[in-house]
Every structure is written in C-alpha cells, then in structure tokens.
Design an enzyme around this catalytic site. Structure first.
Site, short mmCIF file in Angstrom:
data_model
loop_
_atom_site.label_atom_id
_atom_site.label_comp_id
_atom_site.label_asym_id
_atom_site.label_seq_id
_atom_site.Cartn_x
_atom_site.Cartn_y
_atom_site.Cartn_z
N VAL A 1 0.84 -1.20 0.00
CA VAL A 1 0.00 0.00 0.00
C VAL A 1 0.87 1.25 0.00
O VAL A 1 0.68 2.16 -0.81
CB VAL A 1 -0.94 0.04 1.23
CG1 VAL A 1 -1.76 1.32 1.20
CG2 VAL A 1 -1.86 -1.16 1.22
N GLU B 1 12.50 5.43 7.31
CA GLU B 1 13.47 4.41 7.71
C GLU B 1 14.09 3.79 6.47
O GLU B 1 15.29 3.69 6.33
CB GLU B 1 12.78 3.25 8.45
CG GLU B 1 11.99 3.61 9.64
CD GLU B 1 11.21 2.42 10.15
OE1 GLU B 1 11.00 2.36 11.36
OE2 GLU B 1 10.81 1.55 9.35
N GLY C 1 9.37 0.72 13.37
CA GLY C 1 9.42 2.16 13.63
C GLY C 1 8.04 2.80 13.68
O GLY C 1 7.93 4.00 13.88
#
Lengths: 503, 503
Positions: free
Chosen positions: A270, A291, A385
C-alpha cells in the site's frame, strides 16, 4: 578476482587483521551478545553470521542477536533453524524465526526502533561482546563506511567490546559519501540534534571507530537480498487513491501545501502504491524522511517529484538495485543514510512534522491499532518504527485492507486483540472502503465513521450490533467485555469472524 | 479594596477595555469554542466562565471547552451540571463532569497534553473564538503575564480570534518573572528547542499578544482551589520505598548518579510520597522537570535537595500556598513555569532523559498499562501527560497499589481492559508488593516477575492459572482470549475479581 585490500582498508595498521569468516566466527563464545549491522534485508553482516551458523550445527552455541531491524541473506531463518538464538532484539521479519518465536523457542523483544540505541547507551541491555558490521571501506581517518543500511551499527561499534568488519566488495563503492553519522551523546548531556531540514548533513561520513577494538576484517562479495515487492492489486490501488484524496483535502483546507510534508512510509504494497500514486499527482518538490527507501522513492526521484530522501536503509528489488547502484552518482545530492536513532527520532519527527504511513493488522471501532500480534498472541514481525513515527508525526496514517482470508477476517473489530498504537496516536485510517479523519473526535464520534467509511460491508451490521449493545452500558468508550474478543474466538473455532458464515 | 488598574494594565491604551465578567460572558455565543487558561486547578480563568455558567442556566448555550488540563473553582463541575459543554479537550478531573462524560452527555477528547498546541497550530481542532486567560498583569510591552499555570494559554492567545484577560489580584504579583514562554513555530519551519538544562530560560517573561485582539479585561480577586493532598498511608509509603530502592540500584549499577536525572511525577499520593522519601535520602542536587509541582517539590527545595524545578503549573495545598506565595522571592532562582507543550515535549523529555513516575489504574501480566478507563469503558480523568513522558523518558515508571476495593479488584490483571501505554513504553512497575524492571525482557520473561513481585498474594495463583493455560496456546504474548476479561466480568457480576470470594 584480485582485491587491492588497501583500497578498502586505508589505515595500513589494520591490513594484518584480515581473517576468514570462519576464524572470526570461532572467537564468539556461547552466551555472548552480538550487534549485527542490517536493516530490512540491507547492509547486513553476511559472512560471519553464516560461519557462526555452521559452527552452531556442530556444537552447542546460543547467542543474543541485536540488529538494526530484519536481516537478509536468510540469516534469521538459518539461525532459527539451528536454534542458536537466545534473545533477538528489536525486529525480525522471517517466517521461520517467527515460528520459533511463537513456539517460545527464542526470546524476542519487540522494541521501538529509535529506542534501541538509547537502551544500549543507558546500559539497560547489557554489554555487547562483538559488533559485526558490513562496510564498503575503513577510511584513513579511522571510520567504518557502512553499506546500504546504517541501522544500529554506529551504537554497536561505539559500545561493543570488539568489532569485526565485513568489507563487502559487491556493495557499490559509490555509497561512500551518502552516510551521515550522528551520535547524540548521553541523555542529560546532549545538545539539540541540529537537523532542521531533511537534507541537512549533521555528522560524519562514516562511523568513528577506536581501531584497537577491530579484531578482525573479513572480505565478502555478496549483494543484499532483494526486496520482494508485492505489486499493487486493485484494492491497494484504491487505498492509495483514498489516501491521496485525503492529502488533497488537507491542501484544500490550507493545512498542507502541494509540497505536502516530509513523507515516511513503512514497508508494504500500500505504502508503495501510495508513493507511486504521487508520481502522477499535482504534488511536487516532495521530501522523504523515512526508515527504508524502497523502489518507489527512486521512481519518484527519477520523475523529478522527490527532491531529497533521507533514510537508514535502502532495500530494492533485483532490477532496481541494478539500476540505482550502477547510477549512484545521479542520486548523490538527493540521498542520505542515517542511524535509525536519527531517522526515527521523536525530536526530528515532531520538528519536521512528518506525514507517516504505516500498516495496521487490525483496527478497532475507537481507532486503536494492532500492528504486531495475530489474534493478540502470535507475533507477526514487530512494531518496528511505526510507534516512533505515529506518536510524533503531523499525521499518523494507518492503512489496512478491510478484510482478509476471503472475508473471513475483518480488519475492523470491536476491540483489537493487542494494542500497539493507542487511540491517542492515530489520526487517519485508510482501507479500500474509504478513510476516516479521527482528529479532534471523541471515541463515540469515531465509531460511525470507522464502521461506515472503513469496515467492509460484510461486517458493518455486525459492528453496529456490537456497538449498539455496548452503548447501552455507557462510558467514554462503550464495550461489551463479554463479547469484545468474540470475533477472534469465532474465527479460531469456525474459521470466520462472520456470525453467519459466508457459505 | 481600591485597585490601581495601571499597576496591572501597563499599556494605557487597554485601560478602557475593563469590563464586568457578566458583560464579557455576554459576548460568547452558542456553538463557540473557548480556550481557557488552567491546569490542575491552578491559574484557571474564574470569573468569566462562572458568569457564563449563570447565563447557561437562563438560556440555551453549548460551547466547546479547551483548557490546559483540569480546572479548579468547580468550573468543570458547574459546567457539567448546567449541561453547557458540547466538547471538552484535553483533560478533566471532576467527578460530576466525569459522570456526564460517561453518560454520553458531553464529548470528551482524551488527548496527550503536549499534543494540543500542535493540533491547534495545525488547524486540526477548528478555530478558537475566545481565549479567556488569567493573568497577574498585562505588561507595557504587550505581554500577558500568566499566574500559577501556563497550560495552553500561549497557543490560545496566539490563535484565538478574541481574547478576554482575567486579572486576578489575589494571585501573588511575585509570579511575574517566573514564566518562560516559548513558541515552537510551525512544523517544518522550526528550529530545535534550545533547552538543554532544566533551568534554561529560552523564551519571554509573558505571552506576547496582539493587543487588538484583547476585547475585554476583567478584574477578579479569588485564589486558586487548593490541592487536596492525600496523606500517604502505609502502602503508599512502602511503594515509595520500593521505588527509591530501585533508584538506588540504578546508582549501584552505574546507570545513574546520586543526582539521579530530572524527575517528573504525576499527581497523586504515591508520587508525593516518593518525593518526600527523597528528603531523607542520599540523593542530592536533584532537578524536577514536570507538569505540575505539588507541595513535596517545595519541601525538597526547602530541604536543599532540589536545585531547580520546571513545570507548567503549581498546585498547592492551602497551607503550602500561603507559605510559598508569601515567600516567592526565595524560590525565584529555582523555579520556572513553561507552556505545557514545552514541559511535556518529547524533544526535551528525551534529551534530558527524565525519570518519569505516573500512576496506573491497571497493569497486565505483560506490562501494558491502563491509566484512564475503569473496566475498559468508563473514563476516570484522562491520559494527561503520562503518555508524553512515558514514551520518551529515560525511565518510565508506573505505580499502583496491587489491589483496590478491599481486595476485590486486582490492579494486576491478565489483560488490561484499555491500553494507554503499551508494553513497548513501560520500564518499571511498582506496587506495595515490590517492583519489576522490565527493560530488555521479552513478554514471557516479564510474567513471572510481575506476578511474583507486583501482584497481591491473593491473586497470584489466579494469575498463574491464567498464564499457564495461555502458555499452552503458544505465541509471543500468550493469552486465552475467552478469559482475558473474565476478571472484569466477574467483578461486575459478583463484586469481586476473586474466583473464590473472600467471605
């Protein structure tokens, strides 16, 4: 291939520390703690862990494995197979290791990725015996130049008793110059992190190292594992469109401009579809502060849509790897790699005001999110994260398909079976059905919107039924505790969350 | 008492804006949004809200009430009684309003205290029609000098269309000089917050104001509501001792020094007992960086133990108020008040590495915390700043008595009925039974420690029984979903969580 080692080891005093992976692995003792480079299949130490796995097949050996995030090269899989891991921190994404974790064969600590360096610095995770980090080179001024990820390598190198460097000659030398290593220093003694723009360089080009601690240097020649991008299907494309509609509305409302705000997106199809959707959009001069960079970000750079991308790891498909790594020069002024503590730091995320897009496993009618645990018990990958970002972002967006397993699982449930992100930290939820903007809404205002905009029509009546009963009991967050997990229980028993089975 | 208004309104152009509270209240229209000063019973706007409550008794009137946190002077109680609140953000602590919230009579958005200013700045909470803020004075250089709290006043003043200032002549004039107002600016355009020490002054002495927006100035003379400190009982004292033992161990392990780290403590008798316990301890040269200062911090200052305390609100008992406010001079170089966005800012909390002590309602066997919802549904007060601190602190400590209601409620449960702080964010749990240090532990490592060190002996077997059954099902976080909330359900049905009732 003949290697001129002095191209890679530019401090002549270190040349005689070259050893084989097998020799280096032989130094590691049962019970030790290892800090390995590697973040989402990129930049992982490959040879020494592999040699250690071979050793563990022959003799009793258990170690603690600390990393940046998930590893490539099947390292997590093979370590799990030989049962050599006592404790694994902070993230993994391998199906074999997942099975071991869920069978209780190894201890897994699911930690916010930005917190690990702080834990190590504070002495809360015990000493690290060996840091084993992949590098493109060791510079003449005593710095380890990382490869395709930084992850936790800089804190491992700083705090470990001994260091083994894996110089991987298959990684592009052009990576040198793209890293920005910043050490925050101890809490209570540190200055503000001086980063105010995505492209700011605030640190050094490599990881400063006490060369006395380097006990071995191993040469390897092995590319990273390629990422396995799942192509968007119709539903992911629809979700991406909803999300872009939401962003467009934010621009209309004057809360964003066409430049948006620095984007963070988790791994997943997505997120990838959303980023690809931006290529054809009116949004422009975009920035990424994330990240991991996957293929889509490079496509956006190529399309002139993204002016700068900061990350702590680059994870590409086979094809994209070839294209990007043979043309690194053209990305040099548009790309930076940072330690994961900095890529995911609350201070920076809040200052820059990121738009954060992460994947949910499950969402409840009040907007709590489960990102990690299948049926509340079994670990999928880990929080990664997502918490670092969601808690501090300008917009914390979570995406999930509204159903799974052919409709037998609803991703929108009465009560999430595990909470990773609380109602306080979730701004927007997107499914292929639509999106909801939860900002400023009380829990009971959120319910109708989540049900009508996000839940699959198959489950809307059932959700209403639950909520209507809950409402009769009152409260800020009405629930029927007797039935809160009945959907999960029904799925386990009957293979479906539907009260009336589909067939 | 004759008031020399020019002592308080030092900008002569504003003198003619003095009005009665009733007149000021008459400007407020049905459907408006008000931003009120006030944080934990301190520094709240008193006269205009009271006049507005009188109006609401006579005519249909509903407004949205945004504040710093809880209000004093029974404002929340009276507003709830007359039913004049449509939406209340971000915190309250009044029992009458609590009842209204739980009956669905008003909408309550339970928001992290550090997030509200950001939400307003981003335009996510809609426009504020009137800011109504208490002040000791309006300075000659166009600044509103707040009183005993700052809360969200500075962002309300900046963003509201109109401003009403309540000059409270009963508040000590000596407060002037203790405030430090800092505006972060917009996300993406801001600099690092330059605070690196608890005592750093980074802003202005008052809230800069566009005086054209000041439409009324009301004089009042009414002291803050006193805080109602619950004296420590034997159990709170024991909890305080456990917590101090833990800190002592941290010093022994070399992770802290005798200076500890800046302390944050929520409101409550345990926090108060812990702080009092420090008076007789070996810890010295302490600092406090917290939301609210209660009596104990001033006792610590008096004892020479605390060298500086930063807060966004001072909430004292009757007696302490008299002592402190008649001797403010002696605290002048040891005290600072900041906006709640800064007292609770993730950037600062992480940089300074706070030791954060907050109260839990419920803890589960894996370390998830419920701070807000009784039985998962009924709001107690709100999350307040506990999330701001826990998520970013050096040590996130949660305290709770192990049982309540004469042993019929266990605060340690199989599955918390609402999650405010996830397992990822909780370091230490303290009850009167003992404490656990959860850092670096996998979920299944935490269970025995939480049960044996924190749960009440009455409930240990029952917890083991649950966990042993859960373990047979496997997983990273074993659960028996069918029974996860059985304790809460049992309590509702039978008045006890005990499987075998006590009598």
């Amino acid at each position: 291939m003949e290697i001129n080692t002095s191209n890679y080891i530019r401090d002549a005093r270190l040349i005689d520390r070259i050893v084989s992976a097998k020799d280096a692995a032989s130094w590691i003792k049962d019970g030790m703690t290892l800090g390995l480079s590697g973040f989402t299949r990129a930049g992982d130490a490959k040879a020494v862990p592999t040699a250690l796995i071979e050793r563990a097949k022959e003799e009793p050996l258990k170690v603690n494995i600390y990393t940046g995030a998930s590893l490539g090269s099947d390292i997590d899989k093979l370590m799990a197979e030989v049962g050599m891991v006592n404790k694994r921190i902070p993230f993994q994404a391998d199906s074999t290791m997942r099975k071991s974790i869920n069978q209780g064969e190894l201890l897994f600590v699911d930690q916010h990725l930005s917190h690990m360096a702080e834990s190590i610095r504070a002495g809360a995770l015990g000493p690290i015996d060996y840091a084993i980090v992949e590098a493109v080179a060791i510079s003449a001024d005593s710095m380890i130049i990382p490869t395709t990820s930084i992850g936790n390598s800089s804190i491992f190198v700083e705090k470990a008793k001994h260091i083994i460097v894996e110089i991987n000659t298959a990684q592009p030398q052009g990576l040198e110059g793209l890293h920005d290593i910043y050490e925050t220093g101890n809490q209570g003694e540190r200055s503000p992190i001086p980063l105010t723009k995505v492209s700011d360089r605030i640190g050094t080009l490599g990881i400063p190292v006490d060369t006395d601690k380097i006990v071995g240097i191993v040469f390897t020649h092995q590319i990273d594992s390629a990422s396995t991008i799942v192509q968007p299907d119709e539903e992911t494309q629809t979700m991406a469109n909803h999300l872009i509609s939401f962003l467009r509305k934010e621009v209309e409302a004057g809360r964003l401009t066409n430049k948006l705000a620095p984007l963070q997106s988790g791994i997943g199809s997505v997120a990838n579809a959303v980023l690809h959707g931006l290529i054809e959009s009116e949004f422009t001069d975009l920035e990424v502060y994330s990240e991991v960079l996957q293929d889509a970000v490079f496509d956006l750079i190529d399309a002139g849509k993204v002016s700068f991308a900061s990350c702590c790891s680059i994870t590409l498909s086979d094809e994209k790897m070839k294209q990007v790594y043979s043309n690194l020069d053209q990305y040099k002024d548009k790309l930076m790699l940072r330690p994961q503590e900095i890529s995911n730091h609350p201070e920076i995320i809040r200052r820059l005001g990121l738009i954060s897009i992460n994947t949910a496993l499950e969402v409840d009618i009040y907007g709590n999110i489960n990102s990690t645990h299948v049926s509340g018990t079994h670990m999928m990958n880990g929080i990664g994260g997502s918490g670092d970002f969601a808690r501090n972002a300008r917009l914390a967006i979570f995406v999930t398909k509204s159903i799974a397993k052919n409709g037998n699982i609803s991703s929108i449930v009465p009560f999430v079976s595990h909470v990773d992100h609380t109602e306080h930290d979730v701004d927007v939820i997107v499914t292929e059905q639509g999106y909801v903007d939860l900002r400023g809404l009380a829990p009971i205002e959120r319910v109708p919107l989540i049900i009508e905009n996000c839940a699959h029509p198959l489950y809307r009546d059932q959700l209403w039924e639950y909520y209507n009963e809950a409402k009769t009991r009152g409260g800020q967050t009405p629930h029927v505790l007797e039935k809160a997990f009945s959907w999960h229980i029904n799925y386990k028993k009957n293979g479906t969350m539907l009260e009336k089975a589909l067939n």
